[in-house]
Design an enzyme around this catalytic site. Sequence first.
Site, PDB file in Angstrom:
ATOM      1  N   ASP A   1      -0.264   9.149  -5.696  1.00  0.00           N
ATOM      2  CA  ASP A   1      -0.020   9.412  -4.276  1.00  0.00           C
ATOM      3  C   ASP A   1       1.469   9.630  -4.131  1.00  0.00           C
ATOM      4  O   ASP A   1       2.269   9.091  -4.919  1.00  0.00           O
ATOM      5  CB  ASP A   1      -0.418   8.221  -3.401  1.00  0.00           C
ATOM      6  CG  ASP A   1       0.641   7.134  -3.418  1.00  0.00           C
ATOM      7  OD1 ASP A   1       0.719   6.395  -4.423  1.00  0.00           O
ATOM      8  OD2 ASP A   1       1.429   7.043  -2.460  1.00  0.00           O
TER       9      ASP A   1
ATOM     10  N   ASP B   1      -2.319   0.682   0.771  1.00  0.00           N
ATOM     11  CA  ASP B   1      -1.360  -0.147   0.051  1.00  0.00           C
ATOM     12  C   ASP B   1      -1.361  -1.526   0.722  1.00  0.00           C
ATOM     13  O   ASP B   1      -2.046  -1.747   1.719  1.00  0.00           O
ATOM     14  CB  ASP B   1       0.025   0.505   0.045  1.00  0.00           C
ATOM     15  CG  ASP B   1       0.610   0.643   1.438  1.00  0.00           C
ATOM     16  OD1 ASP B   1       0.011   0.123   2.415  1.00  0.00           O
ATOM     17  OD2 ASP B   1       1.664   1.268   1.569  1.00  0.00           O
TER      18      ASP B   1
ATOM     19  N   GLN C   1       4.326  -4.688 -12.460  1.00  0.00           N
ATOM     20  CA  GLN C   1       5.736  -4.495 -12.108  1.00  0.00           C
ATOM     21  C   GLN C   1       6.580  -4.670 -13.382  1.00  0.00           C
ATOM     22  O   GLN C   1       6.060  -4.472 -14.471  1.00  0.00           O
ATOM     23  CB  GLN C   1       6.159  -5.468 -10.991  1.00  0.00           C
ATOM     24  CG  GLN C   1       5.565  -5.124  -9.617  1.00  0.00           C
ATOM     25  CD  GLN C   1       6.154  -3.857  -9.002  1.00  0.00           C
ATOM     26  OE1 GLN C   1       7.178  -3.337  -9.444  1.00  0.00           O
ATOM     27  NE2 GLN C   1       5.453  -3.324  -7.994  1.00  0.00           N
TER      28      GLN C   1
ATOM     29  N   GLY D   1       6.524   0.068  -8.750  1.00  0.00           N
ATOM     30  CA  GLY D   1       7.935  -0.101  -9.078  1.00  0.00           C
ATOM     31  C   GLY D   1       8.544   1.045  -9.858  1.00  0.00           C
ATOM     32  O   GLY D   1       9.657   0.917 -10.371  1.00  0.00           O
TER      33      GLY D   1
ATOM     34  N   GLY E   1       3.488  -4.261   1.432  1.00  0.00           N
ATOM     35  CA  GLY E   1       4.724  -4.798   0.879  1.00  0.00           C
ATOM     36  C   GLY E   1       5.845  -3.768   0.820  1.00  0.00           C
ATOM     37  O   GLY E   1       6.949  -4.014   1.289  1.00  0.00           O
TER      38      GLY E   1
END
Lengths: 377, 377
Positions: A272, A93, A195, A222, A96
Amino acid sequence: MFSFNIDHKDPQSSARAGVIQTAHGEIQTPIFMPVGTAGTVKAVHQHELETEIKAQIILGNTYHLYLRPGIEILQQVGGLHKFNGWNHPILTDSGGYQVYSLGNTRKIKEEGVTFNSHIDGSPHFFSPERAIDIQRIIGADIIMAFDECTPYPCEYGYAKKSMEMTHRWLARCCERFDNTQGLYGYEQTLFPIVQGSTYTDLRIQSAEAIAAFNRPANAIGGLSVGEPAEDMYAMTELVCGVLPADKPRYLMGVGTPVNILESIALGIDMFDCVLPTRNARHGLLYTAEGILNMRNAKWKDDFSPIDANSPCHSSRFYSKAYLRHLIHSSEILGMQIATLQNLSFFLWLVTEARAHIQAGDFRAWKEMMVPKLETRL
Amino acid sequence: MFSFNIDHKDPQSSARAGVIQTAHGEIQTPIFMPVGTAGTVKAVHQHELETEIKAQIILGNTYHLYLRPGIEILQQVGGLHKFNGWNHPILTDSGGYQVYSLGNTRKIKEEGVTFNSHIDGSPHFFSPERAIDIQRIIGADIIMAFDECTPYPCEYGYAKKSMEMTHRWLARCCERFDNTQGLYGYEQTLFPIVQGSTYTDLRIQSAEAIAAFNRPANAIGGLSVGEPAEDMYAMTELVCGVLPADKPRYLMGVGTPVNILESIALGIDMFDCVLPTRNARHGLLYTAEGILNMRNAKWKDDFSPIDANSPCHSSRFYSKAYLRHLIHSSEILGMQIATLQNLSFFLWLVTEARAHIQAGDFRAWKEMMVPKLETRL
């Protein structure tokens, strides 16, 4: 090097079976990716990931790896594959998500994010460019764009502003990515992230914007952040309808076995989640027959195998009563056995899903499985 | 069923190589027994004990097993072997040592010991007879007499009184043992325990008294409890001189690799200790070249194997830098890898000792090894 070929499409849903090619080997989709936060999938050996769990790709968390062991060490050894000995595909990832959830006193600005380490309070700065640079050093086969993952619920105005910044950040990520190369002689692939919180118009807008970047695959972020499951499915379906059908779709951080099957039906290829590993360490087991809370007294004298049908040796070898004792006594071996069970089950589940997509009966199989998967044994 | 045959005697020390036969298979001596407190050797699978560590016998702690999972469960399943799936020899201690060290508000009287569980404070009572009954239920191949293990230092008067009570308790243990049978169709063997603190006359007196019980093997307790190593060796040598040479001698709770080699030279055949497992979980590694503290920064970029000469796959597969990262990050996998290293090394050490006894050069080998084993790498 990176490619995606769809072998089969389910006639009665949007599910598909495919193969992703990466520099470290192929991934048969749909796939679940065990989370290996700090370069280790907690409580399992790399050889167990291969032979017992049959993982095809694991995740690493940029935030954690950046703090420990640190990028100097990872660069010196030649990347995470060399460091942890996992010679199959890895995805990282962007860092963030952990910055927002773990970092102290984080400040999000257009330029990037300042935050303090959750370990020692030291100050750090992540930006789209920095996230790419760090992921170049970690050397994962698949790396993620630096985005802002909005919490749930999220006010419309903030969700819109945040989404727009995520799009601008993606442009910066792509620029940095396209102007640099993998450090270790193999190709990496950047996935952009949709997002837009739970707002239909924002999700469509974001999916269109992300699709326009025309990267080899796309991710949906998100979601699975506390919203109702129906919202998650609705947003996933909406976004899948916009994202190109011939590229892999990765639904980040999802989910339960049922979430996974439902999302496969909507056209998702990659998943995941920390659920199988984290819950294992607390004694919650997933099986094809339902969920077992190993802390329950009812298992204390159940000497039958943990899961007689498990692909995993330890689940056939040890009894429920023994595992219950280990979990009850906070023994490390209990966490090991439970983790092997849950991850091997999640991998079994996506492998079966794939087989049923290939056989053309995915939807009927899913409808048969869902009530079982939700059963509390 | 229980037998002991000595194959070789070292010409230059009292070391001997032999074979103990039990209902669950044979044990080649000298042997180190990994400690499996609550029915699990912490952080390792049973199949790893067999194939990686090459353990021949493991320990269980009666105190812990009695409290969790409890003797009802163990009786129902047919003993500890059936419960944890370890189908090789098991030894249980009598529970006394943990009662003294872990139990709260314990009271030692002639009849037995009252104590409160360290888990929930519940009151319990152990006596020589009860310790035998419980160990009959646990079903270990080798069970230990219920004794009092005196602390160090120990005032002479107390040590003498305690030793005398231990002898009277042994008579009660033997009576109970001889008037009962194994519950699961195989034979168990009771080992009596020499006490006497660090007092020469008491140790001789105790060794003579214990030898007179004429059981198939004998153990030495009350050492490695804080006394200087020279006292431990002196007492061990003294007691070995009194105990019959044709029966196995078990030095309880010992010790470091050097302690083990020195005690083998004095005629000890069996050892157990939490050192390799407990220290592993804190990042201290034992190797044939010396001791490594994996927390040290010096390992952070040492990408060489943990122990290239280890019989254990994981120690050859993972690097020092990776293990250092895992230990530093308190990752479970770090404890797993370190435990595999330490136990496989302890088993390698006694296997090598045996080979050198058989080859007739044990003493020279020991003298070559001792300085290496004490080296801090």
